[in-house]
Write an enzyme that holds these catalytic residues in place. Structure first.
Site, PDB file in Angstrom:
ATOM      1  N   GLY A  16       0.528  -4.954   0.752  1.00 10.73           N
ATOM      2  CA  GLY A  16      -0.669  -4.957  -0.094  1.00 10.73           C
ATOM      3  C   GLY A  16      -0.460  -5.675  -1.418  1.00 10.73           C
ATOM      4  CD  GLU A  65       1.807  -5.458   5.732  1.00 15.73           C
ATOM      5  OE1 GLU A  65       2.559  -6.421   6.007  1.00 15.73           O
ATOM      6  OE2 GLU A  65       1.024  -5.455   4.768  1.00 15.73           O
ATOM      7  CD  GLU A 115      -2.519  -7.233   2.788  1.00 19.52           C
ATOM      8  OE1 GLU A 115      -2.105  -6.120   2.384  1.00 19.52           O
ATOM      9  OE2 GLU A 115      -3.102  -7.369   3.869  1.00 19.52           O
ATOM     10  CB  ALA A 175      -0.888  -0.018   1.234  1.00 16.40           C
TER      11      ALA A 175
HETATM   12  N1  CAA Z   1       4.616   3.068  -0.809  1.00 10.30           N
HETATM   13  C1  CAA Z   1       5.043   4.218  -1.359  1.00 10.30           C
HETATM   14  N2  CAA Z   1       6.198   4.328  -2.039  1.00 10.30           N
HETATM   15  C2  CAA Z   1       6.960   3.233  -2.162  1.00 10.30           C
HETATM   16  C3  CAA Z   1       6.585   2.004  -1.624  1.00 10.30           C
HETATM   17  C4  CAA Z   1       5.339   1.929  -0.912  1.00 10.30           C
HETATM   18  N3  CAA Z   1       4.870   0.794  -0.392  1.00 10.30           N
HETATM   19  N4  CAA Z   1       7.542   1.091  -1.894  1.00 10.30           N
HETATM   20  C5  CAA Z   1       8.486   1.743  -2.599  1.00 10.30           C
HETATM   21  N5  CAA Z   1       8.127   3.032  -2.767  1.00 10.30           N
HETATM   22  C6  CAA Z   1       8.865   4.083  -3.460  1.00 10.30           C
HETATM   23  C7  CAA Z   1      10.079   4.526  -2.656  1.00 10.30           C
HETATM   24  O1  CAA Z   1       9.717   5.459  -1.668  1.00 10.30           O
HETATM   25  C8  CAA Z   1      10.958   5.103  -3.733  1.00 10.30           C
HETATM   26  O2  CAA Z   1      10.490   6.396  -4.052  1.00 10.30           O
HETATM   27  P1  CAA Z   1      11.554   7.605  -4.332  1.00 10.30           P
HETATM   28  O3  CAA Z   1      12.328   7.146  -5.529  1.00 10.30           O
HETATM   29  O4  CAA Z   1      10.654   8.757  -4.595  1.00 10.30           O
HETATM   30  O5  CAA Z   1      12.377   7.703  -3.117  1.00 10.30           O
HETATM   31  C9  CAA Z   1      10.658   4.216  -4.936  1.00 10.30           C
HETATM   32  O6  CAA Z   1       9.420   3.579  -4.660  1.00 10.30           O
HETATM   33  C10 CAA Z   1      11.690   3.126  -5.147  1.00 10.30           C
HETATM   34  O7  CAA Z   1      11.832   2.424  -3.930  1.00 10.30           O
HETATM   35  P2  CAA Z   1      13.256   2.134  -3.237  1.00 10.30           P
HETATM   36  O8  CAA Z   1      14.242   3.213  -3.559  1.00 10.30           O
HETATM   37  O9  CAA Z   1      13.014   1.853  -1.796  1.00 10.30           O
HETATM   38  O10 CAA Z   1      13.672   0.804  -4.031  1.00 10.30           O
HETATM   39  P3  CAA Z   1      14.659  -0.336  -3.531  1.00 10.30           P
HETATM   40  O11 CAA Z   1      14.891  -1.209  -4.726  1.00 10.30           O
HETATM   41  O12 CAA Z   1      15.841   0.223  -2.829  1.00 10.30           O
HETATM   42  O13 CAA Z   1      13.817  -1.169  -2.436  1.00 10.30           O
HETATM   43  C11 CAA Z   1      11.860  -2.277  -1.589  1.00 10.30           C
HETATM   44  C12 CAA Z   1      12.693  -1.903  -2.830  1.00 10.30           C
HETATM   45  C13 CAA Z   1      12.645  -3.262  -0.731  1.00 10.30           C
HETATM   46  C14 CAA Z   1      10.589  -2.951  -2.103  1.00 10.30           C
HETATM   47  C15 CAA Z   1      11.538  -0.997  -0.790  1.00 10.30           C
HETATM   48  O14 CAA Z   1      11.030  -0.012  -1.679  1.00 10.30           O
HETATM   49  C16 CAA Z   1      10.533  -1.189   0.313  1.00 10.30           C
HETATM   50  O15 CAA Z   1      10.856  -1.733   1.349  1.00 10.30           O
HETATM   51  N6  CAA Z   1       9.269  -0.719   0.081  1.00 10.30           N
HETATM   52  C17 CAA Z   1       8.239  -0.742   1.086  1.00 10.30           C
HETATM   53  C18 CAA Z   1       7.684  -2.147   1.260  1.00 10.30           C
HETATM   54  C19 CAA Z   1       6.605  -2.155   2.340  1.00 10.30           C
HETATM   55  O16 CAA Z   1       6.858  -1.844   3.474  1.00 10.30           O
HETATM   56  N7  CAA Z   1       5.390  -2.547   1.957  1.00 10.30           N
HETATM   57  C20 CAA Z   1       4.255  -2.618   2.858  1.00 10.30           C
HETATM   58  C21 CAA Z   1       3.492  -1.323   2.823  1.00 10.30           C
HETATM   59  S1  CAA Z   1       2.264  -1.256   4.079  1.00 10.30           S
HETATM   60  C22 CAA Z   1       0.950  -2.164   3.481  1.00 10.30           C
HETATM   61  O17 CAA Z   1       0.992  -2.701   2.385  1.00 10.30           O
HETATM   62  C23 CAA Z   1      -0.217  -2.222   4.426  1.00 10.30           C
HETATM   63  C24 CAA Z   1      -1.390  -2.995   3.923  1.00 10.30           C
HETATM   64  O18 CAA Z   1      -1.418  -4.209   4.021  1.00 10.30           O
HETATM   65  C25 CAA Z   1      -2.589  -2.303   3.465  1.00 10.30           C
END
Ligand code: CAA
Length: 256
Positions: free
Chosen positions: A110, A133, A113, A65
């Site tokens: 998400g 999460e 999911e 998400a």
């Molecule tokens: N939401 C918003 N933006 C996100 C995102 C997310 N879930 N995941 C990645 N992005 C964005 C980053 O902020 C980044 O943006 P900028 O270039 O503007 O800084 C861009 O995408 C590229 O991401 P990274 O630079 O982090 O890429 P990476 O290759 O170094 O890492 C990754 C990849 C390991 C997937 C890392 O991006 C990450 O950990 N992302 C978050 C994963 C996460 O925590 N997901 C769960 C979200 S909560 C949820 O989903 C709740 C639910 O059940 C409803």
């Protein structure tokens, strides 16, 4: 609707939806859910589409998400964000036709999911799965707490959610989260082969099987078996079933 996030291709009875917001690793925001519901509104009444495939553009399937959208939410908004996502994924799960997740890369939070609301998951070797999460100090919000244990068992669901560990496609295959792993460049080839195979099966039998398997989860074994028997009987009024059996006996391919 003017789609900004979804790319939709429909050909040869198969719809392919690509989630395309690669700059944010296809993170799911409110705009995505509006577009996706609109797409489902259009798809549901169509008879010519037999299989839906969902994939992501770039190095992610969906990285979760949208954290940038969630960071500003209060509890009411968080609840609405969760229920909108849950309702959309329920709708996807209950779609008449089979849905295949073609998991090209990160399927986190998400994103994982979303794959679980599909009927099955085919993953590239590069795909990664997880419910990270906990790293954000939160719990999943699009029903991972329910679907993950149903798909992989309690121990695996508790392990993945409580550790926030990300696992490889091969490990996801081992725990039953994924049904097949492919070389990255062959992912869409394999998925389209499967989709074509399913689209070529007697379409009423495919749709009925999906409905009964899914409905049975919420019923007792006896009730669910009775539902199967009712549908098994009903199909003898269907020309496609007669043709399938006749074709076998006449040693030819069925004409559906
Ligand atoms: N939401 C918003 N933006 C996100 C995102 C997310 N879930 N995941 C990645 N992005 C964005 C980053 O902020 C980044 O943006 P900028 O270039 O503007 O800084 C861009 O995408 C590229 O991401 P990274 O630079 O982090 O890429 P990476 O290759 O170094 O890492 C990754 C990849 C390991 C997937 C890392 O991006 C990450 O950990 N992302 C978050 C994963 C996460 O925590 N997901 C769960 C979200 S909560 C949820 O989903 C709740 C639910 O059940 C409803």
């Amino acid at each position: 609707m003017n789609y900004q996030i979804l790319k939709i291709q429909i050909a040869d009875r198969i719809a392919v939806v690509t989630i395309s917001r690669p700059a944010a690793l296809n993170a799911l925001n409110t705009r995505f859910f509006k577009e996706f519901n609109h797409f489902l509104d259009d798809l549901e009444p169509r008879d010519d589409v037999k299989v839906l495939v969902i994939t992501g553009e770039g190095k992610a399937f969906v990285a979760g998400a949208d954290i940038a959208e969630m960071v500003h939410m209060n509890s009411d908004e968080g609840y609405a964000f969760s229920t909108f996502g849950q309702r959309t994924f329920d709708r996807l799960e209950q779609l008449r036709i089979p849905v295949i997740a073609a998991v090209n890369g990160y399927a986190l939070g998400g994103g994982c999911e979303l794959t679980m609301a599909c009927d099955f998951r085919i993953a590239s070797k590069q795909a990664k799965f997880g419910q990270p999460e906990m790293n954000l100090g939160m719990i999943p919000g699009y029903a991972a707490t329910q679907r993950l244990s149903r798909l992989t068992g309690l121990g695996n669901a508790l392990y993945l959610i409580l550790t926030a560990d990300t696992i490889s496609a091969d490990d996801a295959l081992r725990i039953g989260l994924v049904q097949k792993v492919t070389e990255p460049e062959l992912l869409m080839v394999e998925v389209m082969k499967l989709a074509t195979k399913i689209a070529g099966n007697g379409s009423q039998a495919v749709v009925t099987s999906k409905r009964i398997i899914r409905a049975g989860i919420a019923k007792s074994f006896q009730e669910a078996s009775e539902l199967e028997a009712i549908e098994f009987g009903r199909q003898f009024d269907d020309q496609a079933t007669k043709e399938g059996m006749k074709a076998f006996l006449e040693k030819r391919k069925p004409e559906w």
